[in-house]
Design an enzyme around this catalytic site. Structure first.
Site, PDB file in Angstrom:
ATOM      1  N   GLY A  92      35.839 -30.729-110.657  1.00 19.77           N
ATOM      2  CA  GLY A  92      35.036 -30.880-109.445  1.00 19.77           C
ATOM      3  C   GLY A  92      35.101 -29.656-108.548  1.00 19.77           C
ATOM      4  N   ARG A  93      36.101 -28.833-108.785  1.00 23.59           N
ATOM      5  CA  ARG A  93      36.219 -27.628-107.947  1.00 23.59           C
ATOM      6  C   ARG A  93      36.796 -26.479-108.765  1.00 23.59           C
ATOM      7  NH1 ARG A  93      41.504 -28.369-104.203  1.00 23.59           N
ATOM      8  NH2 ARG A  93      42.715 -29.676-105.587  1.00 23.59           N
ATOM      9  N   LYS A 113      40.103 -22.034-109.409  1.00 19.54           N
ATOM     10  CA  LYS A 113      40.244 -23.344-108.764  1.00 19.54           C
ATOM     11  C   LYS A 113      39.857 -23.182-107.300  1.00 19.54           C
ATOM     12  CE  LYS A 113      43.756 -27.000-108.342  1.00 19.54           C
ATOM     13  NZ  LYS A 113      45.098 -27.398-108.804  1.00 19.54           N
ATOM     14  N   ASP A 125      33.975 -31.100-101.640  1.00 19.94           N
ATOM     15  CA  ASP A 125      33.350 -29.810-101.320  1.00 19.94           C
ATOM     16  C   ASP A 125      33.515 -28.729-102.383  1.00 19.94           C
ATOM     17  OD1 ASP A 125      36.015 -29.298-101.045  1.00 19.94           O
ATOM     18  OD2 ASP A 125      35.941 -28.680 -98.940  1.00 19.94           O
ATOM     19  N   ARG A 183      42.718 -32.102-121.912  1.00 16.49           N
ATOM     20  CA  ARG A 183      43.609 -33.114-121.342  1.00 16.49           C
ATOM     21  C   ARG A 183      43.517 -34.408-122.141  1.00 16.49           C
ATOM     22  NH1 ARG A 183      43.160 -31.547-115.499  1.00 16.49           N
ATOM     23  NH2 ARG A 183      42.050 -29.571-115.533  1.00 16.49           N
ATOM     24  N   ASP A 252      44.425 -37.515-116.709  1.00 17.88           N
ATOM     25  CA  ASP A 252      43.636 -36.274-116.626  1.00 17.88           C
ATOM     26  C   ASP A 252      44.536 -35.086-116.291  1.00 17.88           C
ATOM     27  OD1 ASP A 252      43.572 -38.016-114.200  1.00 17.88           O
ATOM     28  OD2 ASP A 252      42.936 -36.167-113.244  1.00 17.88           O
ATOM     29  N   ASN A 253      45.771 -35.355-115.911  1.00 18.63           N
ATOM     30  CA  ASN A 253      46.695 -34.266-115.592  1.00 18.63           C
ATOM     31  C   ASN A 253      47.743 -34.084-116.679  1.00 18.63           C
ATOM     32  OD1 ASN A 253      45.327 -33.808-113.220  1.00 18.63           O
ATOM     33  ND2 ASN A 253      46.672 -35.082-111.992  1.00 18.63           N
ATOM     34  N   ASP A 262      48.012 -28.938-113.081  1.00 16.87           N
ATOM     35  CA  ASP A 262      47.542 -29.567-111.848  1.00 16.87           C
ATOM     36  C   ASP A 262      48.667 -29.844-110.861  1.00 16.87           C
ATOM     37  OD1 ASP A 262      45.016 -29.284-112.672  1.00 16.87           O
ATOM     38  OD2 ASP A 262      44.503 -31.408-112.787  1.00 16.87           O
TER      39      ASP A 262
HETATM   40  P1  AMP Z   1      43.498 -33.247-108.989  1.00 16.40           P
HETATM   41  O1  AMP Z   1      44.155 -34.159-107.994  1.00 16.40           O
HETATM   42  O2  AMP Z   1      43.510 -31.801-108.582  1.00 16.40           O
HETATM   43  O3  AMP Z   1      44.014 -33.438-110.364  1.00 16.40           O
HETATM   44  O4  AMP Z   1      41.954 -33.654-108.989  1.00 16.40           O
HETATM   45  C1  AMP Z   1      41.455 -34.897-109.365  1.00 16.40           C
HETATM   46  C2  AMP Z   1      39.967 -34.847-109.468  1.00 16.40           C
HETATM   47  O5  AMP Z   1      39.370 -34.613-108.187  1.00 16.40           O
HETATM   48  C3  AMP Z   1      39.442 -33.746-110.355  1.00 16.40           C
HETATM   49  O6  AMP Z   1      38.274 -34.206-110.993  1.00 16.40           O
HETATM   50  C4  AMP Z   1      39.124 -32.647-109.371  1.00 16.40           C
HETATM   51  O7  AMP Z   1      38.173 -31.740-109.857  1.00 16.40           O
HETATM   52  C5  AMP Z   1      38.577 -33.435-108.201  1.00 16.40           C
HETATM   53  N1  AMP Z   1      38.737 -32.733-106.910  1.00 16.40           N
HETATM   54  C6  AMP Z   1      39.875 -32.548-106.200  1.00 16.40           C
HETATM   55  N2  AMP Z   1      39.621 -31.868-105.074  1.00 16.40           N
HETATM   56  C7  AMP Z   1      38.303 -31.599-105.069  1.00 16.40           C
HETATM   57  C8  AMP Z   1      37.429 -30.917-104.164  1.00 16.40           C
HETATM   58  N3  AMP Z   1      37.866 -30.371-103.034  1.00 16.40           N
HETATM   59  N4  AMP Z   1      36.128 -30.836-104.517  1.00 16.40           N
HETATM   60  C9  AMP Z   1      35.656 -31.382-105.643  1.00 16.40           C
HETATM   61  N5  AMP Z   1      36.423 -32.037-106.521  1.00 16.40           N
HETATM   62  C10 AMP Z   1      37.730 -32.158-106.240  1.00 16.40           C
HETATM   63 MG    MG Z   2      43.693 -33.018-112.112  1.00 18.31          MG
END
Ligand code: AMP
Ligand code: MG
Length: 486
Positions: A92-93, A113, A125, A183, A252-253, A262
């Protein structure tokens, strides 16, 4: 002209998977990129040479404003069980800008990232804040130096843009280097994909990229499950060895390569407590320190479910086969954990009471709120600070038993110390030290403390002039909290 001298060797293969598994798009350009950290050691390790590139150009490259020739950026689709609940996710980012090959043909995903929105951003965002990106840089590099399999960090840049969280923060992009970003959740996504061939294609791709020897085996899907199980047992034992708590062990992690990935609300344990949880949202302690092996097994169960169609056409048979493999987890983990703990105490050979000796020490630490890392340093005579806890009667009795145990099997204290020094770090990235360094970096634009911390963490098993400063622990009553949405 200059870019040619860097040595990028892109060979992008993931983007050849079915288009349902990814989205091709470029990073969203940022306003005024500025270099914050750059990892020259890592760049050399992967045969990249940035010595002739000034900070301005580094900032352009690692913000995504000026992508290197040969890169082709993609966001990967994946799913995952987050705190036990299945969700469709994806980068997502983050964007993988390409796969770089070093001279030995080792393949590295180069990933940004915080590089902007993607089709998987949902309502978020697509951006990241400076503090958490510096935190990932410090902790992932520390993990590497601690001998734990992990993604690495190559650069952090500031975007010159605000990101809105609970307050307004400076935007940043981290460049992450990973042996891949496949993953457990990628397999979960492929399993439910409308495109029926996605699972098999991802499976073949994964074998080719990570486990080419399995390809020739009779039952490759079972063998993949077995090897990932071994990798995860190794990884979790390493986490337990150094008191690392990942904090969000969602499927996913968890990588198929066995790398830690992550770095969100992760943190290191100070005082020993098996129930330690730092993450503000982990109310039930699902991802507590001592739960990590159990959760790894739970995630592997989900991985096995994704592999079932590849194990056998008859799902009943497939389940039976997978269950046989998964059943071995507890015993295998226990064996590895015991081996690891014996090394932490320098125990050579076997003695019937070894496990008891280990458990007694851990229980004592828990009861007396003793610091996990420093207790082993104390036993190695590498903790020089005054600490009354080590004059405690029960500990002195335990230590006598330990010293007697060390002597058996023709062993000497010197030999034990040699073993212990390889597995017991003198320093870890302690929460209060990281917070202090990040505060200075984000509020005062001063990276001095970050650099000092990175330096001492570069050789966590050797003593340098500042080591004892970094062995300091936070006040016992202080309860550290980490947050998601990093
Ligand atoms: P994470 O906690 O980093 O493993 O993220 C979990 C999910 O949320 C993943 O699909 C990330 O890409 C998404 N995600 C986390 N923060 C953001 C952000 N600021 N914008 C878009 N997607 C996000
Ligand atoms: Mg993640």
């Amino acid at each position: 002209m200059l870019r040619k001298k860097i040595g990028w060797k892109f060979d992008n293969t993931y983007s050849n998977l079915s288009q349902s598994m990814l989205s091709k798009l470029n990073p969203t350009p940022v306003k005024t990129p500025e270099l914050v950290l750059f990892n020259h050691n890592l760049s050399k390790e992967i045969d990249l040479d940035f010595s002739q590139i000034d900070n301005k150009e580094l900032a352009l490259i690692f913000s995504g404003n000026q992508l290197p020739d040969g890169s082709e950026s993609i966001a990967q689709a994946y799913a995952g069980h987050q705190f036990g609940h299945f969700t469709i996710l994806g980068d997502g980012r983050a964007l993988t800008i390409g796969e770089h090959l070093d001279r030995n043909k080792n393949r590295y995903d180069i990933q940004f990232k915080g590089s902007g929105k993607t089709p998987y951003s949902r309502n978020a965002d697509g951006r990241a804040a400076l503090g958490p990106m510096l935190r990932e840089y410090i902790i992932s590099e520390a993990m590497h130096n601690l001998g734990v399999s992990t993604t690495r960090s190559l650069a952090v840049i500031k975007t010159g843009e605000d990101v809105i969280r609970e307050s307004i923060l400076q935007g940043a992009i981290l460049t992450r280097v990973a042996s891949s970003h496949i993953r457990v959740g990628t397999f979960q996504y492929a399993l439910i994909s409308k495109n029926k061939s996605d699972l098999k294609t991802l499976f073949d791709y994964t074998l080719k990229r990570h486990y080419p020897n399995i390809k020739k085996s009779e039952s490759p899907a079972v063998d993949l499950l077995k090897v990932v199980l071994e990798k995860q047992i190794n990884l979790i034992c390493n986490w337990m060895r150094i008191g690392f708590i990942h904090g969000v062990m969602n499927t996913d992690n968890m990588t198929i390569s066995g790398e830690t990935i992550d770095y969100g609300p992760c943190a290191f344990m100070d005082k020993y407590d098996p129930g330690t949880v730092f993450s503000s949202i982990d109310h039930l302690g699902r991802y507590a320190y001592s739960n990590q092996p159990r959760i790894a097994k739970w995630n592997l169960d989900r991985f096995a479910e994704s592999l079932l169609p590849l194990i056998n056409n008859d799902s009943k048979v497939a389940i039976e086969i997978a269950t046989e493999v998964l059943k071995e987890f507890p015993e295998k983990y226990k064996k590895k954990w015991l081996e690891m703990m014996k090394k932490k105490l320098g125990l050579v050979g076997d003695d019937l009471n070894d496990e008891q000796l280990i458990i007694e020490l851990l229980s004592w630490m828990h009861k007396n709120k003793a610091d996990y890392t420093n207790t082993f340093c104390y036993l190695m005579k590498e903790y020089k600070q005054k600490n009354e806890v080590y004059n405690e009667k029960q500990f002195i009795l335990w230590k006598k038993k330990w010293e007697d145990r060390i002597k058996i099997n023709n062993n000497s204290q010197e030999k034990s110390l040699k073993i212990m020094r390889k597995v017991n770090p003198l320093v870890i990235p302690r929460n209060h030290l990281i917070e202090d360094a990040l505060k200075q970096a984000t509020e005062m634009n001063d990276l001095n403390k970050v650099h000092k911390l990175l330096k001492v963490l570069q050789n966590p098993y050797s003593s340098i002039s500042t080591t004892s400063v970094y062995q300091s622990t936070p006040p016992l009553e202080e309860n550290y909290v980490t947050y998601c949405g990093t």
